[in-house]
Design a protein around this motif. Structure first.
Motif, PDB file in Angstrom:
ATOM      1  N   ASP A  74       0.805  -1.224   0.000  1.00  0.00           N
ATOM      2  CA  ASP A  74       0.000   0.000   0.000  1.00  0.00           C
ATOM      3  C   ASP A  74       0.841   1.279   0.000  1.00  0.00           C
ATOM      4  O   ASP A  74       0.556   2.209  -0.760  1.00  0.00           O
ATOM      5  N   ALA A  96      -7.696   5.510   3.882  1.00  0.00           N
ATOM      6  CA  ALA A  96      -8.694   4.438   3.739  1.00  0.00           C
ATOM      7  C   ALA A  96      -9.716   4.742   2.643  1.00  0.00           C
ATOM      8  O   ALA A  96     -10.881   4.362   2.757  1.00  0.00           O
ATOM      9  N   HIS A 116      -7.461  -0.983   6.227  1.00  0.00           N
ATOM     10  CA  HIS A 116      -7.010   0.405   6.104  1.00  0.00           C
ATOM     11  C   HIS A 116      -7.739   1.274   7.139  1.00  0.00           C
ATOM     12  O   HIS A 116      -7.130   2.137   7.776  1.00  0.00           O
ATOM     13  N   ASP A 124      -5.496   6.281  -1.122  1.00  0.00           N
ATOM     14  CA  ASP A 124      -5.138   4.880  -1.337  1.00  0.00           C
ATOM     15  C   ASP A 124      -5.291   4.464  -2.800  1.00  0.00           C
ATOM     16  O   ASP A 124      -6.411   4.312  -3.285  1.00  0.00           O
TER      17      ASP A 124
END
Ligand SMILES: [Zn+2]
Length: 253
Positions: free
Chosen positions: A13, A138, A145, A166
C-alpha cells in the motif's frame, strides 16, 4: 537529517500510494522507514483466507506472507529507503471477514484489533521518533485500512501526518467510498511532486510486488501504464504541524 515513517496496512500500500514521495525524501537525505502492519504468516489458512492465496496462483502450503515480505524488501531497496519493518498482525480474512465484499462493508463488531494496533504504533513512534508520518486515508474502505487510520489517531502521534489517497482504490471506481472523509475534512490538501528518477524508482518498487500485480492490475504492462497515468505527483491531506522542511518540489497545491 529528518526521518519519515510510512505506516502501510498491507505489503504494497505505501509504495503504490506514496512510493514516489518516499523515494524523493530518501533522495534528499531523509531516513525513511516503511512499516507494514498486516504481515503475519498464518499457517494452514482456510476458507476465504486460503482462497486469497490460491487465486494468486500459489499452492496451499506456500508461506504466502513470507513471499510478500520478501517482495516488500525488494521494493524498499528500489525506493532507496531503509530495511522495512513488518508488524505481526493478521489480515482481515484471518479475523472473521469471510468474502471479498465483506472486506469493504464496514468493521465487524468483534474486530477489536484497533486496540492492539494502537499499542504497537505507540511503541513504533516512541522508538523511531519520526519527524513525519505517512499513512492511508482508507479511500476504498478496506477494513484493514480503516483500522490503521483509527489506531494511528488513537496512538496520538506527535509528528505531522501526511494521509495518502489509497491507490489503486482511487481509480478503481469513479467515486470510491471514503468512509473517513469527515475525519480528514479539516486537513488541508498537500501534494508532492517528484522527478523522473523517483518515478522510475516507484515503478520498479511497485513491480516488485509480483504476487499482487496480476490480481490488482492484470499484469506488469498494465501496471506500468496505470502508473504513467498517475504522473509524478502524489496527493495527501496534512494533519498537524510540520516542524521540518520538506525537500524542494514538495508543496501545497
Ligand atoms: Zn491494502
Amino acid at each position: 537529517m529528518p526521518t519519515a515513517l510510512a505506516v502501510s496496512p498491507h505489503l504494497d500500500d505505501a509504495v503504490f500510494s506514496a512510493g514516489g514521495t518516499l523515494a524523493h525524501l530518501a533522495g534528499a537525505g531523509w531516513g525513511v522507514t516503511m512499516a507494514t502492519v498486516f504481515s503475519a504468516s498464518v499457517r494452514q489458512p482456510k476458507g476465504f483466507a486460503l482462497a486469497c492465496q490460491l487465486d494468486k496462483g500459489l499452492p496451499a502450503d506456500a508461506d504466502y506472507m513470507a513471499l510478500r515480505r520478501d517482495e516488500d524488501r525488494a521494493a524498499a531497496s528500489h525506493l532507496g529507503i531503509d530495511e522495512p519493518v513488518h508488524l505481526p498482525f493478521r489480515e482481515a480474512p484471518h479475523r472473521g471477514y469471510g468474502s471479498a465484499p465483506e472486506l469493504f462493508a464496514g468493521l465487524r463488531p468483534d474486530d477489536r484489533i484497533e486496540l492492539n494496533l494502537a499499542d504497537a504504533f505507540e511503541t513504533l513512534f516512541r522508538e523511531l521518533r519520526p519527524d513525519l508520518i505517512l499513512a492511508p486515508q482508507a479511500v476504498g474502505g478496506h477494513v484493514d485500512h480503516v483500522q490503521v487510520v483509527r489506531a494511528i489517531r488513537a496512538a496520538r502521534p506527535s509528528a505531522a501526518v501526511l494521509w495518502w489517497r489509497d491507490y489503486p482504490y482511487t481509480v478503481r471506481h469513479a467515486e470510491p467510498q471514503e468512509p473517513l472523509r469527515q475525519t480528514f475534512a479539516h486537513c488541508p490538501g498537500y501534494e508532492i511532486r517528484f522527478d523522473s528518477t523517483c518515478e522510475d524508482r516507484k515503478a520498479a518498487a511497485c513491480a516488485a510486488y509480483t504476487t499482487q500485480i496480476g490480481f490488482q492490475f492484470g499484469g506488469a504492462a498494465q501496471l506500468e501504464e496505470r502508473l504513467r497515468d498517475e504522473g509524478a505527483v502524489e496527493r495527501f491531506r496534512l494533519e498537524g504541524r510540520l516542524d521540518v522542511d520538506l525537500p524542494p518540489d514538495a508543496r501545497r497545491p
